[in-house]
Design an enzyme around this catalytic site. Structure first.
Site, short mmCIF file in Angstrom:
data_model
loop_
_atom_site.label_atom_id
_atom_site.label_comp_id
_atom_site.label_asym_id
_atom_site.label_seq_id
_atom_site.Cartn_x
_atom_site.Cartn_y
_atom_site.Cartn_z
N ASP A 26 0.89 -1.25 0.01
CA ASP A 26 -0.01 0.01 -0.08
C ASP A 26 0.91 1.37 0.10
O ASP A 26 1.66 1.64 0.77
CB ASP A 26 -1.05 0.10 1.30
CG ASP A 26 -1.99 0.98 1.19
OD1 ASP A 26 -2.20 1.71 0.11
OD2 ASP A 26 -2.79 1.05 2.15
N ASP A 120 -3.23 2.61 -6.00
CA ASP A 120 -1.88 2.49 -4.86
C ASP A 120 -2.08 1.31 -4.16
O ASP A 120 -1.19 1.50 -3.17
CB ASP A 120 -1.98 3.80 -4.13
CG ASP A 120 -3.39 4.00 -3.33
OD1 ASP A 120 -4.18 3.07 -3.45
OD2 ASP A 120 -3.25 4.73 -2.37
N GLU A 121 -2.48 0.30 -4.31
CA GLU A 121 -2.41 -0.96 -3.46
C GLU A 121 -2.79 -2.34 -4.26
O GLU A 121 -3.65 -2.26 -5.17
CB GLU A 121 -3.32 -0.76 -2.24
CG GLU A 121 -4.66 -0.86 -2.34
CD GLU A 121 -5.56 -0.90 -1.13
OE1 GLU A 121 -5.16 -1.44 -0.13
OE2 GLU A 121 -6.76 0.14 -1.30
#
Length: 410
Positions: A26, A120-121
């Protein structure tokens, strides 16, 4: 300075990662961290990413801003009241998409078993990479180093035997941390956590559990599953399994996004077709940039039009050929808006979305007799490179440039 964390226990080194083949990676305050790469003077200050208008929302915030209670999806007006000294930066979606693509490339170089959850993860199953790259904890450390070296941003990684525990681990070690939860110490990690940490426990479920005297994951684990089933149905059984660290779900690689879209809420309701079509251009630029960053093209374009009374109308059209060109997306979006008959209706929100996606490498364009290539795709690709290097204001369509006299963009 990056940091490693071991939970539970302590001492030096990393926890035993035997059987811990699942990673949850993350990015830390992703949008804000990307902006600070180009604005190093803002490091250590509260920074908020989002539209500054009265109806804007927070997209990301640095940890300095979060200490004041600011968080993603919060109305910007409330965020400014909580942290009036914060620096507010408008989002640069093309820049985020390009870096997200680069981060995902790092993941895929390690294993094909990558399940993105957002820009983003992602989850990674590194069981097949251990012989080549070493232990899961070592792979996690390598990912963190490569992300920092290539993009000058940090990420947090949870390493565990299940997706659920890995995601909790990455959250617990934020920011800029690495946390390994050994397979034989999962309950020791889980049970002290608040019950709201469990997937599926929203505000209402948390209130219901609290009324039953259940405040921690350990409290929930001790409640007979029959009681939980009676109170919460099948969801009660699921929560009981999670409380004991049982999660059978596998990492599922995703071939591509199902759709890519952006929408914008106006600071004030708008009934001027010129202003609305200009906003549709802005949104089409964002969608096209995200498509190119993901190496995707799409055929079905839809617009979302929300009236001042919150009535929402959607219209869509499937093109003859797939595209990632903003000019083509905008032309279709404007056609759909005009066909909806809302030219003098006050609108609160507009949105543009591309669906029916496929890899850009599969594109074939059949030119008609005497038809020439327009060059728009190449021009917009050049714009992407300029924006990535010099920022979101480096180049844009003339109609989106603020003028000292005449109408202003909303």
């Amino acid at each position: 300075m990056s940091r490693k964390q071991v939970r539970p226990g302590g001492g030096g080194g990393l926890a035993d990662d035997a059987g811990c083949s699942i990673l949850h990676v993350d990015m830390d305050a992703f949008f804000a961290s990307v902006e600070l790469v180009d604005r190093p003077e803002l490091h250590g200050l509260p920074v908020i990413i989002g539209a500054a208008g009265a109806r804007g929302v927070v997209l990301s915030a640095t940890y300095e801003a979060r200490r004041f209670g600011v968080h993603s999806a919060m109305p910007m007006t409330r965020a400014r009241r909580l942290c009036p000294q914060a620096v507010v930066i408008p989002p640069s979606h093309g820049k985020y998409g390009a870096i997200s693509k680069g981060v995902m490339e790092i993941f895929h170089a390690i294993t094909p078993e990558v399940e993105p959850l957002s820009v983003d993860e992602a989850f990674l199953d590194v069981s097949g990479a251990r012989r080549r790259l070493g232990s899961p904890a070592g792979i996690a450390a390598m990912i963190r180093a490569q992300v920092a070296e290539r993009f000058s941003i940090t990420c947090s990684v949870g390493v565990a035997s299940t997706k659920f525990v890995a995601k909790l681990a990455s959250r617990e070690c934020k920011p800029d941390g690495l946390l390994v939860v050994a397979a034989d110490r999962v309950t020791e990690f889980l049970h002290p956590l608040p019950v709201a940490a469990l997937w599926g426990v929203g505000e209402r479920t948390e209130q219901a559990l609290t009324r039953l005297g259940i405040n921690t994951v350990g409290d929930l684990a001790q409640v007979p599953v029959t009681t939980l089933r009676r109170e919460f149905g099948v969801a009660g059984e699921h929560l009981h399994a999670l409380a004991w660290g049982r999660d059978e779900r596998q990492v599922v690689p995703l071939a591509s996004d199902k759709s890519i879209g952006n929408e914008e809420t106006f600071a004030q309701d708008v009934d001027d077709p010129e202003v609305i079509e200009r906003e549709l251009l802005r949104l089409s630029e964002r969608v096209a940039s995200r498509l190119r960053a993901a190496d995707l093209i799409g055929r079905t374009i839809s617009v979302k039009l929300r009236r001042s009374d919150f009535t929402t109308i959607t219209r869509s059209r499937t093109l003859r050929e797939a595209t990632d060109v903003a000019k083509e997306i905008h032309a279709t979006a404007c056609d759909l808006y005009r066909a909806a008959g809302l030219q003098r209706i006050r609108l609160r929100l507009v949105g543009v979305r591309m669906e029916n996606l496929r890899p850009a490498g599969t594109a074939t364009r059949q030119l008609g007799l005497g038809e020439r290539e327009t060059g728009w795709r190449e021009a917009e690709q050049a714009m992407d490179k300029a924006i990535q290097r010099f920022g979101p204001d480096a180049v844009r369509p003339a109609s989106l440039v603020r003028r000292p006299f005449g109408p202003m963009d909303l």
